[in-house]
Design an enzyme around this catalytic site. Structure first.
Site, mmCIF file in Angstrom:
data_model
loop_
_atom_site.group_PDB
_atom_site.id
_atom_site.type_symbol
_atom_site.label_atom_id
_atom_site.label_comp_id
_atom_site.label_asym_id
_atom_site.label_seq_id
_atom_site.Cartn_x
_atom_site.Cartn_y
_atom_site.Cartn_z
ATOM 1 N N SER A 30 30.654 49.250 62.280
ATOM 2 C CA SER A 30 29.521 48.319 62.367
ATOM 3 C C SER A 30 29.863 47.050 61.595
ATOM 4 C CB SER A 30 28.266 48.944 61.753
ATOM 5 O OG SER A 30 27.996 50.171 62.366
ATOM 6 N N HIS A 61 27.729 50.184 70.710
ATOM 7 C CA HIS A 61 29.134 50.581 70.603
ATOM 8 C C HIS A 61 29.770 50.530 71.990
ATOM 9 C CE1 HIS A 61 29.604 52.485 66.486
ATOM 10 N NE2 HIS A 61 28.328 52.179 66.516
ATOM 11 N N HIS A 83 31.009 59.667 67.374
ATOM 12 C CA HIS A 83 30.624 60.369 66.158
ATOM 13 C C HIS A 83 30.370 61.837 66.471
ATOM 14 C CE1 HIS A 83 29.561 56.124 65.596
ATOM 15 N NE2 HIS A 83 29.773 56.320 64.316
ATOM 16 N N TYR A 85 27.926 63.563 65.522
ATOM 17 C CA TYR A 85 26.507 63.825 65.826
ATOM 18 C C TYR A 85 26.157 63.570 67.292
ATOM 19 C CZ TYR A 85 25.957 58.729 65.199
ATOM 20 O OH TYR A 85 26.097 57.375 65.274
ATOM 21 N N GLU A 86 27.062 62.921 68.014
ATOM 22 C CA GLU A 86 26.789 62.703 69.434
ATOM 23 C C GLU A 86 26.953 63.994 70.234
ATOM 24 O OE1 GLU A 86 28.241 58.763 71.002
ATOM 25 O OE2 GLU A 86 29.155 58.699 69.023
ATOM 26 N N ALA A 113 30.363 51.523 58.254
ATOM 27 C CA ALA A 113 29.192 51.148 57.458
ATOM 28 C C ALA A 113 28.733 52.402 56.738
ATOM 29 C CB ALA A 113 28.083 50.624 58.364
ATOM 30 N N MET A 211 28.689 58.565 58.358
ATOM 31 C CA MET A 211 28.670 59.613 59.393
ATOM 32 C C MET A 211 29.920 59.590 60.263
ATOM 33 S SD MET A 211 24.717 59.140 60.656
ATOM 34 C CE MET A 211 23.392 58.810 59.477
ATOM 35 N N SER A 212 31.001 58.930 59.798
ATOM 36 C CA SER A 212 32.108 58.776 60.750
ATOM 37 C C SER A 212 33.499 59.123 60.254
ATOM 38 C CB SER A 212 32.140 57.323 61.257
ATOM 39 O OG SER A 212 32.368 56.430 60.186
ATOM 40 N N ASN A 235 23.379 49.388 53.350
ATOM 41 C CA ASN A 235 22.048 49.653 52.765
ATOM 42 C C ASN A 235 22.251 50.510 51.527
ATOM 43 O OD1 ASN A 235 22.689 51.693 55.118
ATOM 44 N ND2 ASN A 235 21.453 52.818 53.621
ATOM 45 N N HIS A 247 18.282 52.028 61.636
ATOM 46 C CA HIS A 247 19.563 51.629 62.232
ATOM 47 C C HIS A 247 19.634 50.107 62.363
ATOM 48 C CE1 HIS A 247 23.210 51.880 64.574
ATOM 49 N NE2 HIS A 247 22.643 51.279 65.586
HETATM 50 N N1 HPA Z 1 23.597 57.174 55.319
HETATM 51 C C1 HPA Z 1 24.494 57.645 56.198
HETATM 52 N N2 HPA Z 1 25.190 56.874 57.012
HETATM 53 C C2 HPA Z 1 24.991 55.541 56.938
HETATM 54 C C3 HPA Z 1 24.070 54.983 56.040
HETATM 55 C C4 HPA Z 1 23.332 55.849 55.190
HETATM 56 O O1 HPA Z 1 22.500 55.438 54.358
HETATM 57 N N3 HPA Z 1 24.129 53.635 56.222
HETATM 58 C C5 HPA Z 1 25.048 53.407 57.199
HETATM 59 N N4 HPA Z 1 25.574 54.544 57.635
#
Ligand code: HPA
Length: 272
Positions: A30, A61, A83, A85-86, A113, A211-212, A235, A247
């Site tokens: 990202s 994406h 990912h 989770y997909e 990210a 998450m990646s 964040n 997101h």
């Molecule tokens: N948690 C998990 N994955 C993320 C976050 C988060 O706060 N921000 C961007 N990807």
């Protein structure tokens, strides 16, 4: 089909489209989605044209390999990643990384990210990944080991290459870009964490959470690639941030950090 056969099948589809041999494989996370516009594109290959290849379901994406040069360095960029989770099994999630190795790439540059946990991190910070925690997600190496790719029990005591990290750190300093350092932890997602989970991760030594990427680094090290990674803190993690996570906020903060991120990636790779 074995993993080796899966890689070779995708490789022969790719080789029907380009014979470029990259030195660096760059995963665009990202904020770096449009990085390809920074380089002169010599070829591009849609994931959908490769047999057995996973295609991302996340909005924003795209899915293609983009080939070009940064300085003298031949690079293949992964524009779009999938990912866990997909719903793809780990072996599909890391297939693009393994394919970049099969194309000839010796170095993997990971970007992503993540949510900031460690004190001092803020939305927009860039963090050089020094180590990782991957034990909350299945290993991409589970299953029969493919000796042609790597050993059954690969060492993970130096996942992130010290020499490459030093180049990224020096590049940040030259450009006046502030660069934090820390440990990246991968969870499955797709839900963001609870505040209690973030307190647990903090106690365990995680600096940020995403998450990646940890599975990608493991697959790359298994195949003998040198790995380097930078995370964009998009964040503050749950419970540290005052408001609920979205997101859209993640994407907006990553986009805001993009100019520094692009500078850092581009100028580091030129020295690889
Ligand atoms: N948690 C998990 N994955 C993320 C976050 C988060 O706060 N921000 C961007 N990807």
């Amino acid at each position: 089909m074995t993993i080796y056969e899966e890689i070779q099948t995708a490789l022969s589809d790719l080789r029907a489209q380009t014979d470029i041999v990259p030195r660096v494989g760059l995963i665009l996370g990202s904020g770096l989605g449009d990085f390809a516009s920074e380089i002169e594109i010599e070829a591009s290959v849609d994931y959908s044209s490769l047999t057995g290849f996973p295609v991302s379901t996340v909005p924003g994406h795209v899915g293609r390999f983009v080939f070009g040069r940064i300085g003298e360095t031949p690079v293949v960029c992964m524009q779009g990643r999938v990912h866990y989770y997909e719903g793809y099994p780990m072996r599909k999630v890391v297939l693009p990384v393994r394919l970049m190795r099969a194309m000839g790439a010796e170095i993997l540059f990971i970007t992503n990210a993540s949510g900031g946990i460690a004190p001092g991190l803020k939305a927009g910070s860039l963090m050089l990944i020094e180590d990782q925690i991957s034990c909350f997600v299945p290993s991409p190496l589970i299953g029969p080991n493919e000796e042609k790719l790597g050993t059954r029990f690969p060492d993970m005591s130096h996942i992130y290459d010290e020499e490459l990290r030093a180049i990224v750190a020096a590049t940040a300093e030259e450009g006046g870009v502030e660069l934090a350092r820390g440990v990246y932890c991968q969870l499955t997602g797709p839900q963001f964490e609870s505040p209690a989970e973030i307190r647990m991760l903090a106690a365990m030594g995680a600096s940020c959470v995403g998450m990646s990427s940890a599975c990608e680094a493991i697959a790359a090290r298994h195949m003998g690639m040198r790995v380097v990674g930078v995370s964009c803190i998009s964040n503050l993690a749950a419970g540290i941030a005052e408001h609920p996570l979205s997101h859209a906020d993640v994407v907006a903060a990553a986009d805001a950090a993009a100019p520094n991120f692009k500078y850092l990636v581009k100028n580091s790779i030129a020295k690889f």
